[in-house]
Design a protein around this motif. Sequence first.
Motif, short mmCIF file in Angstrom:
data_model
loop_
_atom_site.label_atom_id
_atom_site.label_comp_id
_atom_site.label_asym_id
_atom_site.label_seq_id
_atom_site.Cartn_x
_atom_site.Cartn_y
_atom_site.Cartn_z
N GLN A 354 42.72 39.75 49.76
CA GLN A 354 41.84 38.97 48.91
C GLN A 354 41.21 39.83 47.82
O GLN A 354 40.99 39.36 46.69
CB GLN A 354 40.74 38.31 49.74
CG GLN A 354 41.21 37.11 50.54
CD GLN A 354 41.65 35.96 49.65
OE1 GLN A 354 42.81 35.89 49.26
NE2 GLN A 354 40.74 35.07 49.31
N ALA A 355 40.92 41.09 48.14
CA ALA A 355 40.38 41.99 47.13
C ALA A 355 41.41 42.24 46.04
O ALA A 355 41.08 42.31 44.85
CB ALA A 355 39.96 43.31 47.77
N GLU A 356 42.68 42.35 46.42
CA GLU A 356 43.74 42.50 45.43
C GLU A 356 43.86 41.22 44.59
O GLU A 356 44.04 41.27 43.37
CB GLU A 356 45.06 42.80 46.13
CG GLU A 356 46.21 43.11 45.17
CD GLU A 356 47.49 43.48 45.88
OE1 GLU A 356 48.51 43.64 45.19
OE2 GLU A 356 47.48 43.61 47.12
N LEU A 357 43.73 40.08 45.26
CA LEU A 357 43.76 38.81 44.54
C LEU A 357 42.60 38.70 43.56
O LEU A 357 42.75 38.16 42.46
CB LEU A 357 43.70 37.63 45.53
CG LEU A 357 44.94 37.36 46.36
CD1 LEU A 357 44.63 36.31 47.43
CD2 LEU A 357 46.08 36.89 45.49
N TYR A 358 41.44 39.21 43.96
CA TYR A 358 40.28 39.18 43.07
C TYR A 358 40.58 39.91 41.77
O TYR A 358 40.30 39.40 40.66
CB TYR A 358 39.08 39.82 43.78
CG TYR A 358 37.88 40.07 42.90
CD1 TYR A 358 37.18 39.00 42.33
CD2 TYR A 358 37.44 41.36 42.64
CE1 TYR A 358 36.07 39.23 41.52
CE2 TYR A 358 36.34 41.59 41.83
CZ TYR A 358 35.66 40.52 41.28
OH TYR A 358 34.58 40.75 40.48
N ASN A 359 41.17 41.09 41.87
CA ASN A 359 41.51 41.85 40.66
C ASN A 359 42.55 41.13 39.82
O ASN A 359 42.48 41.11 38.59
CB ASN A 359 42.00 43.25 41.04
CG ASN A 359 40.90 44.12 41.61
OD1 ASN A 359 39.76 44.04 41.16
ND2 ASN A 359 41.22 44.95 42.59
N LEU A 360 43.52 40.48 40.48
CA LEU A 360 44.52 39.73 39.75
C LEU A 360 43.90 38.49 39.09
O LEU A 360 44.30 38.09 37.99
CB LEU A 360 45.66 39.32 40.68
CG LEU A 360 46.61 40.45 41.10
CD1 LEU A 360 47.59 39.96 42.16
CD2 LEU A 360 47.37 40.99 39.91
N CYS A 361 42.92 37.88 39.77
CA CYS A 361 42.21 36.75 39.16
C CYS A 361 41.52 37.17 37.88
O CYS A 361 41.59 36.47 36.86
CB CYS A 361 41.18 36.18 40.14
SG CYS A 361 41.85 35.13 41.43
N LEU A 362 40.86 38.32 37.92
CA LEU A 362 40.19 38.81 36.73
C LEU A 362 41.18 39.05 35.60
O LEU A 362 40.91 38.72 34.43
CB LEU A 362 39.43 40.10 37.04
CG LEU A 362 38.21 39.97 37.96
CD1 LEU A 362 37.61 41.35 38.24
CD2 LEU A 362 37.16 39.06 37.35
N GLU A 363 42.32 39.61 35.93
CA GLU A 363 43.35 39.86 34.92
C GLU A 363 43.85 38.54 34.34
O GLU A 363 44.06 38.41 33.12
CB GLU A 363 44.52 40.64 35.53
CG GLU A 363 44.17 42.07 35.92
CD GLU A 363 45.31 42.76 36.64
OE1 GLU A 363 46.43 42.20 36.65
OE2 GLU A 363 45.11 43.86 37.19
N THR A 364 44.06 37.55 35.21
CA THR A 364 44.55 36.25 34.75
C THR A 364 43.53 35.58 33.84
O THR A 364 43.88 35.04 32.78
CB THR A 364 44.84 35.35 35.96
OG1 THR A 364 45.83 35.97 36.77
CG2 THR A 364 45.35 33.98 35.51
N LEU A 365 42.26 35.60 34.24
CA LEU A 365 41.21 34.99 33.43
C LEU A 365 41.09 35.67 32.07
O LEU A 365 40.94 35.01 31.03
CB LEU A 365 39.88 35.04 34.17
CG LEU A 365 39.77 34.15 35.41
CD1 LEU A 365 38.59 34.57 36.26
CD2 LEU A 365 39.63 32.69 35.01
#
Length: 379
Positions: A354-365
């Motif tokens: 989930q922490a990795e997903l968080y960073n990917l979410c930020l990149e996507t946004l």
Amino acid sequence: MPIRYRSFLGIEPATNPIAVTSLEDTLLRSSRFTQETGIPHSQIVVSPAFFVPIPIYSPTENRRAWPVKPEAMWHPLMWLPDRLAAPVSVENPTTETSQRESAEEYGVRVCYELANSAPFLFAHKWWVRLEDYAGVPIHPYDKDETGADIVPDAIYDPSATYILRPADGRDTGTLLPIYNQAEGTWLDVPYLVGVDTQSRDGVERMRAWLVGMPDEALDSLNLDTYLLAGDRDPNWAMNRFYRLIDQSAIGGEVDGTLFMDTIIDTAHMSTLSDLSVWLEQAKSLMGEDLQDGRDYTSFTRENFTAYSGLPHGGKLFTEIDAAFQEALTESEPVETLTRIQGMFMDVARELATQAELYNLCLETLLRDTMIELLGLLHV
């Protein structure tokens, strides 16, 4: 209209309002908040997922639902409008059901909106965040020659999204930064109407108002005046956090996740890691003084109960809590504390995705925002 910003809780310039903080910093700010405001700990929301405690609003016949020092009433958190004063029901697109926000989710949403409602500067122009994805189609996946999904360049159709708009006359003089992230300071709300809570007269005037005395200037204060933008959905911050972010690039069966979920899980992962370090300190103390070690273990247990994110009454929570009880009664508790540390780190490793997903979410946004910005700039 006079405008003034003030420091609070020692928050440093450039502090992100929803960056995960250490459990130690969270507790220090919580303690300082209660000291500076007079609001008891039982009436605030605290979490490592956001950077400042939030008072719990509830129906009351008084001006405020909690005891508060009049000199602390300068802070915007004491003036939250009704729509930001409590958790709300939100639709979860992963389950297609409605559910009430948790206290942590609510805190993330409030802190983000207070920090991001005002226009921001990019490419020598001012922009207002909209986060409007209502009815916007998501790009479908293509397949490669092996039949695997190809992640689209943009998740939402950039010709239909309304992530932001140029600032204009509707925003001038009305939208104000409530939290100025660059400076790490907060808007002094009553100062806007000439009430200075740094002066004796201002404090007494606020004290009288809190106990029910009429005051035309203070009665007129409405934080939404400085938060709501023309043509922006009042729930724009909810739109940002409670929507799917395509994360199939992470692999496996992960097709999407709520941005909010990744924030909360990342905070819990960090908390469990901090608690494991605290138990290492408890073990060290055990070798010097058994009672000191037990006291530190008990302190760690209290914070595990409050901030780990594990459901109370759940199997794992019950197992860990029972292990804590063993450690507090054993004459040789080091082995039990080591076992608890292992359980903490097992959960933390599970949350690492989930922490990795968080960073990917930020990149996507960030990517989606830049696509729209460049389109509006006709680059």
